[in-house]
Enzyme design. Structure first.
Site, PDB file in Angstrom:
ATOM      1  N   ARG A 175      21.552 -21.691   2.375  1.00 50.15           N
ATOM      2  CA  ARG A 175      21.479 -22.064   0.965  1.00 50.15           C
ATOM      3  C   ARG A 175      22.228 -23.375   0.768  1.00 50.15           C
ATOM      4  O   ARG A 175      23.229 -23.645   1.450  1.00 50.15           O
ATOM      5  CB  ARG A 175      22.106 -20.982   0.074  1.00 50.15           C
ATOM      6  CG  ARG A 175      21.224 -19.774  -0.179  1.00 50.15           C
ATOM      7  CD  ARG A 175      20.012 -20.116  -1.072  1.00 50.15           C
ATOM      8  NE  ARG A 175      19.210 -18.950  -1.403  1.00 50.15           N
ATOM      9  CZ  ARG A 175      18.124 -18.559  -0.745  1.00 50.15           C
ATOM     10  NH1 ARG A 175      17.701 -19.229   0.306  1.00 50.15           N
ATOM     11  NH2 ARG A 175      17.441 -17.499  -1.142  1.00 50.15           N
ATOM     12  N   HIS A 182      12.552 -26.559   1.615  1.00 51.39           N
ATOM     13  CA  HIS A 182      12.805 -25.105   1.571  1.00 51.39           C
ATOM     14  C   HIS A 182      11.606 -24.327   2.137  1.00 51.39           C
ATOM     15  O   HIS A 182      11.052 -23.442   1.480  1.00 51.39           O
ATOM     16  CB  HIS A 182      13.137 -24.661   0.135  1.00 51.39           C
ATOM     17  CG  HIS A 182      13.935 -23.384   0.079  1.00 51.39           C
ATOM     18  ND1 HIS A 182      14.971 -23.175  -0.800  1.00 51.39           N
ATOM     19  CD2 HIS A 182      13.848 -22.233   0.799  1.00 51.39           C
ATOM     20  CE1 HIS A 182      15.470 -21.961  -0.605  1.00 51.39           C
ATOM     21  NE2 HIS A 182      14.804 -21.374   0.347  1.00 51.39           N
TER      22      HIS A 182
HETATM   23  C1  GLV Z   1      14.179 -17.863   0.888  1.00 59.06           C
HETATM   24  O1  GLV Z   1      14.950 -18.769   0.764  1.00 59.06           O
HETATM   25  C2  GLV Z   1      14.533 -16.470   0.828  1.00 59.06           C
HETATM   26  O2  GLV Z   1      15.692 -16.164   0.522  1.00 59.06           O
HETATM   27  O3  GLV Z   1      13.674 -15.631   1.103  1.00 59.06           O
END
Ligand code: GLV
Length: 309
Positions: free
Chosen positions: A224, A272
């Site tokens: 994150r 991401h």
């Molecule tokens: C993606 O970032 C998730 O947490 O699945």
């Protein structure tokens, strides 16, 4: 009644179809089809709109369509006693292993250096390195982190891992706690972070810890964004202490256009995508959990709120 919501209507339609097929005896609806909020017992969601849960008084459990539940845990409309379930692996471990492996391989084969040399029209061979000469430290040894660490170990890299509590993972040197983190950092040519965002991990990758990596190290962050001090990373890249970084997650997403990370020659930015929820895997995990709950059993992947995952 089971409410399914994500910000993408096409995705909701696909999930409705899959869940209705998997559990025809249950009544799955979208937010648009919701007329009786007090009949909703379960919510399956990613990115639920603010205050949605405040309108649903009888929710018994929430199922996240992802592995990281930081956004759900910080909401003020979801009562603390409502259980939250997250996806365990769900096809994400294999994807995450590929993402990290790509970064480690490019570091081992100096691809970042060759990209910079190419930009300068420079033809210069660098001494080869064998996988065993690259020490990789994996932060996070849950379902995803263990799979990442074991994949890299099978490739021949020298792999250590770190987790909050003591763990044992075959072929991996496992560390835990504050001392364990210091030992891992000092010994990691590539630091690969797949940790969730929790009160304990936010800000973990600060300037001091990044500076504790050996000179010329690489950072991969696919956990994150709020774990990392981005300004400190940029400063360490500019000073030459760190060689390069591969980043999939950011303090602010989408990464703002003006952000210095976009244009930094040592940084690879991805939007991401390191490990995306696979719909069929998510449906089979959540459907199995719904069956377990209906039988009065505990579901898999229940989040411990104080721990954050
Ligand atoms: C993606 O970032 C998730 O947490 O699945």
């Amino acid at each position: 009644m089971i409410l399914i919501h994500t910000p993408n209507p096409k995705e909701v339609a696909a999930y409705l179809d899959l869940f209705r097929r998997a559990l025809p005896q249950h009544d799955f609806i979208s937010l648009e089809q919701l007329v009786q909020p007090d009949a909703v017992q379960y919510v399956i969601t990613w990115g639920a709109p603010p205050q949605l849960f405040a309108t649903l008084p009888n929710v018994r459990a929430v199922f996240a369509l992802g592995a990281g539940v930081d956004k759900l845990l910080t909401r003020d409309d979801l009562a603390a006693e409502v259980p939250i379930y997250r996806l365990l692996d769900g096809g994400m471990a294999a994807q995450m292993a590929e993402y990290v492996r790509y970064g480690v391989l490019s570091y081992q084969r100096h691809m970042d250096v060759y990209r910079r040399q190419q930009a300068a029209g420079e033809w210069k061979m660098l001494a080869p390195k064998r996988p065993a000469q690259v020490r990789v430290g994996v932060l996070g040894l849950g379902e995803i982190g263990s799979a990442v660490a074991q994949t890299l170990a099978a490739d021949g890299y020298t792999v250590s891992g770190w987790s909050r509590s003591a763990k044992n993972v075959a072929a991996i040197t496992c560390h835990h706690g504050a001392d364990g983190l210091a030992a891992l950092l000092a010994d990691s040519d590539v630091l690969a972070c797949v940790l969730p965002s929790t009160p304990d991990t936010q800000g973990l990758l600060n300037g001091e810890r990044l500076a504790a990596l050996p000179r010329g190290a690489m950072l991969i962050n696919a956990g994150r964004g709020d774990l990392l001090d981005e300004a400190a990373l940029l400063a360490l890249l500019d000073s030459g202490h760190l060689r390069c970084a591969q980043l999939d997650v950011f303090a602010s997403e989408p990464l703002p256009h003006s952000h210095a990370l976009w244009a930094h020659p040592g940084v690879t930015v991805t939007p991401h995508i390191a490990a995306i929820t696979l719909r069929d895997e998510a449906v089979s995990q959540i459907a199995a959990n719904l069956v377990r709950l209906a039988q009065g059993e505990e579901g898999a992947g229940r989040v411990v709120r104080g721990r954050g995952y």
